[in-house]
Design a protein around this motif. Structure first.
Motif, short mmCIF file in Angstrom:
data_model
loop_
_atom_site.label_atom_id
_atom_site.label_comp_id
_atom_site.label_asym_id
_atom_site.label_seq_id
_atom_site.Cartn_x
_atom_site.Cartn_y
_atom_site.Cartn_z
N ARG A 161 18.39 -54.32 34.44
CA ARG A 161 17.55 -54.45 34.42
C ARG A 161 17.99 -55.34 33.18
NH1 ARG A 161 12.72 -51.62 31.21
NH2 ARG A 161 11.38 -52.56 32.75
N GLU A 168 20.30 -52.66 30.86
CA GLU A 168 19.85 -51.55 30.68
C GLU A 168 20.24 -51.57 32.40
OE1 GLU A 168 15.79 -50.51 27.84
OE2 GLU A 168 15.12 -50.61 30.01
N VAL A 169 21.31 -50.06 32.47
CA VAL A 169 21.41 -49.60 33.58
C VAL A 169 20.01 -48.31 33.94
CG1 VAL A 169 22.92 -47.88 35.04
CG2 VAL A 169 23.25 -49.85 33.50
N VAL A 170 19.25 -48.19 34.89
CA VAL A 170 18.18 -47.23 34.44
C VAL A 170 18.99 -46.70 36.28
CG1 VAL A 170 15.70 -46.85 34.62
CG2 VAL A 170 16.84 -48.70 33.66
#
Ligand SMILES: Cc1cc2nc3c(=O)[nH]c(=O)nc-3n(C[C@H](O)[C@H](O)[C@H](O)COP(=O)(O)OP(=O)(O)OC[C@H]3O[C@@H](n4cnc5c(N)ncnc54)[C@H](O)[C@@H]3O)c2cc1C
Lengths: 263, 317
Positions: A161, A168-170
């Motif tokens: 996102r 970010e990687v979530v």
């Protein structure tokens, strides 16, 4: 695996959108359609289902809204959703996002157990972008919101996102609430076969009583905020348009910017 | 006097301008209390910045246990902060994340929520711009503690020092709020130009730039502007998504918007239509962007843009 995709029926942004005398959005006398941004949610729900061959994943399209709103879940069925639920109740009219999230949460609970709830980035009418996080709050589930890409692996999802300041990687484990952007992957068009098949797919209509919501918890009178005025702005009109000839365009534009004190 | 909580928008302790605008608005409603979710080492610097614009209090919340999870912990922290205090309103800068925090907080506090306000009056009445700027809506929260997210440029920040008292608070974050885990965070590189959503002037490029954003950037720099783009330019990989203006990008409302080689699709207009003045350069006289432009040049960017940049530079001396 049960995947619920929440979709909204909205007034066509290309047509004349307006308000009723009670300051609610006119949803009846205008052309409406499945919110463009929810098509991406349907697409991701279908892709996640398709990535799980072997397990019989089911995609359920869910909407809340007046009679016409059924068109939103119909379109989702045509795209490939397996069944649909339309929460239809006169008492819902004028609900704010908080009440809508209550109705959606109760409907999801009734559908349960649900592994994944998917939504779009925002509706194209109200555009608040708060429903998925409100749903996560109400259902007590993790939220993976604003996904520009989605990767499903086993019982978990990982998204990428973009925030204002970072990429970010979530990740989170199912069950969870996911919302996706228009960057997550082009939404498919319903095929002729899909359109025909959709006619035979189950489409349930539920009232508030069916999901255990009291009429006085929703609607305009129960809203936690009130609109006091809606004023149409005069539409923008075209100003001076010049055609560039040998540098005259840049000179004229610079003159305009100077007159308007931007230079 | 009741407190008005203002969530600080900052990058590593450097407070961004929308926070000062919110503090200015907060003063109309009560006594501004700024909430800093960040590293303890930045608290001293932050209090200096927010006191200047009227913060009577600063509540520092150590983000050590919060920052690696999405949204939910911050909503819990604000809930705990608001509980037991006399709070007139909670104001947050309108960003995607803050709107989500606000949404969760509204459910938690059983309070009304208004997003994307462009003004908030002393009695709490908000103004919003909806349907791509086609309507202006005034509204107010009628239940609980009003939670309002406010767009950038909604007030002129007024320097008027507050007491700036630091009050430490303890928050406990539940395990349930730590379920969406941020595995990786790559900060966006700063361009040194004004922030897109905050800038007074935005110079944008579309497919018509043919990938040459250097020319768009030169004009932006000559005007002291931020750079923006259409989705077509972003999708072509000419410029990162962070610069996209429109329905699924940033909404901007600058004093001047310069659209270069942008046709003016409805989704693009949704993000810039409320700009005060719009000018456009496009080689197609029929491009829809001209219908909303205050001044337009029908011409080729290859010649118009460099000439314009040179002329702006010359006039600025
Ligand atoms: C769900 C969804 C969300 C969307 N969200 C957004 C969004 O947030 N933002 C957004 O911008 N779009 C968005 N779009 C896309 C939008 O519909 C348009 O496709 C896009 O805005 C077009 O970008 P453009 O104007 O740069 O390209 P085009 O429409 O291709 O226009 C290019 C223009 O450049 C002109 N031109 C070409 N060469 C030159 C030259 N040498 N000199 C001068 N002029 C020239 C052409 O005449 C033309 O008018 C979205 C679409 C969808 C479906």
């Amino acid at each position: 695996m049960n995947i619920v995709v929440c979709v909204k029926h909205v007034p066509d942004a290309g047509a004349d959108r307006r308000f009723e005398a009670d300051h609610t959005v006119d949803r009846v006398d205008v052309d409406g359609l499945l919110s463009e941004l929810d098509e991406y949610a349907v697409e991701q729900a279908l892709r996640i289902k398709e990535s799980r061959d072997g397990d019989d994943a089911v995609v359920i399209a869910l909407t809340v809204g007046p009679e016409q709103a059924v068109d939103a879940v119909r379109k989702a069925l045509q795209m490939g959703a397996d069944k649909a639920v339309h929460v239809l109740d006169d008492a819902v009219a004028g609900s704010d996002a908080i009440a809508t999230s209550l109705v959606l949460a109760k409907a999801v609970e009734k559908l349960g157990p649900v592994d994944l709830v998917v939504g779009g980035l925002a509706s194209t009418d109200a555009g608040m972008s708060v429903l998925p996080s409100m749903l996560a709050e109400r259902l007590g589930l993790p939220q993976l919101t604003g996904a520009s890409s989605v990767e499903a692996s086993g019982g978990a999802l990982r998204i990428e996102r973009d925030t204002d300041t970072a990429t970010e990687v979530v990740s989170a484990t199912l069950p969870l609430v996911l919302s996706v952007t228009d960057r997550s992957g082009e939404a498919r068009y319903p095929s002729f076969k899909g359109i025909m098949a959709a006619k035979k797919k189950p489409l349930d209509t539920w009232s508030l009583a069916d999901i255990g919501v009291e009429a006085d918890q929703v609607g305009l009178s129960a809203a936690w905020s009130t609109v006091t005025e809606t004023v149409a702005r005069p539409p923008r009109t075209a100003g001076e348009i010049v055609t560039d000839e040998d540098g005259s365009g840049a000179a004229a534009l610079a003159e305009f910017l100077t007159a308007e004190k931007f230079i | 006097m009741s407190e008005v909580l203002v969530l600080i928008d900052h990058v590593a302790g450097s407070v961004r301008k929308p926070t000062f605008e919110l503090l200015t608005i907060a003063k109309r409603l009560g006594s501004p209390s700024a909430v800093f979710i960040g590293s303890p080492e930045h608290v001293e610097g932050v209090v200096e910045q927010v006191r200047e614009y009227g913060a009577d209090k600063l509540y520092p919340i150590d983000d050590a246990g919060l920052r690696d999870y999405l949204v939910a912990p911050k909503a819990e922290a604000l809930q705990q902060l608001a509980a037991g205090r006399d709070v007139a309103a909670i104001l947050l800068p309108s960003s995607a994340e803050n709107k989500e925090i606000a949404g969760r907080l509204a459910v938690k506090l059983q309070s009304g929520l208004i997003t994307d306000a462009v003004d908030v009056a002393a009695d709490g009445t908000t103004t919003q711009s909806v349907f791509a700027g086609g309507y202006s809506v005034t509204a107010r929260v009628t239940k609980g503690t009003p939670i309002i997210t406010v767009k950038p440029n909604s007030a002129a920040p007024e320097a008027s020092p507050g007491s700036g008292i630091i009050e430490h608070v303890d928050v406990t974050i539940s395990e349930g709020a730590k379920t969406a885990v941020v595995e990786k965070r790559e900060p966006r590189q700063s361009t040194g130009r004004p922030e897109l959503t905050e800038a007074a002037i935005v110079v944008s490029g579309g497919r018509g730039t043919n990938g040459d954003f250097a020319e768009v950037e030169r004009l932006a720099d000559a005007l002291g502007a931020a750079v923006g783009a259409s989705r077509a330019a972003v999708d072509s990989g000419w410029i990162p998504y962070a610069f996209q203006v429109g329905q699924t990008g940033k909404t901007v409302s600058p004093r001047l918007y310069v659209a270069n080689g942008i046709s003016g699709a409805i989704q693009h207009r949704a993000g810039m239509q409320t700009s005060k003045t719009i000018v456009a350069v496009n080689k197609d006289a029929e491009a829809p962007i001209f219908a909303i432009a205050d001044f337009g040049v029908v011409g080729d960017l290859d010649t118009v843009l460099p000439a314009l940049t040179a002329e702006v530079a010359r006039r600025k001396g």
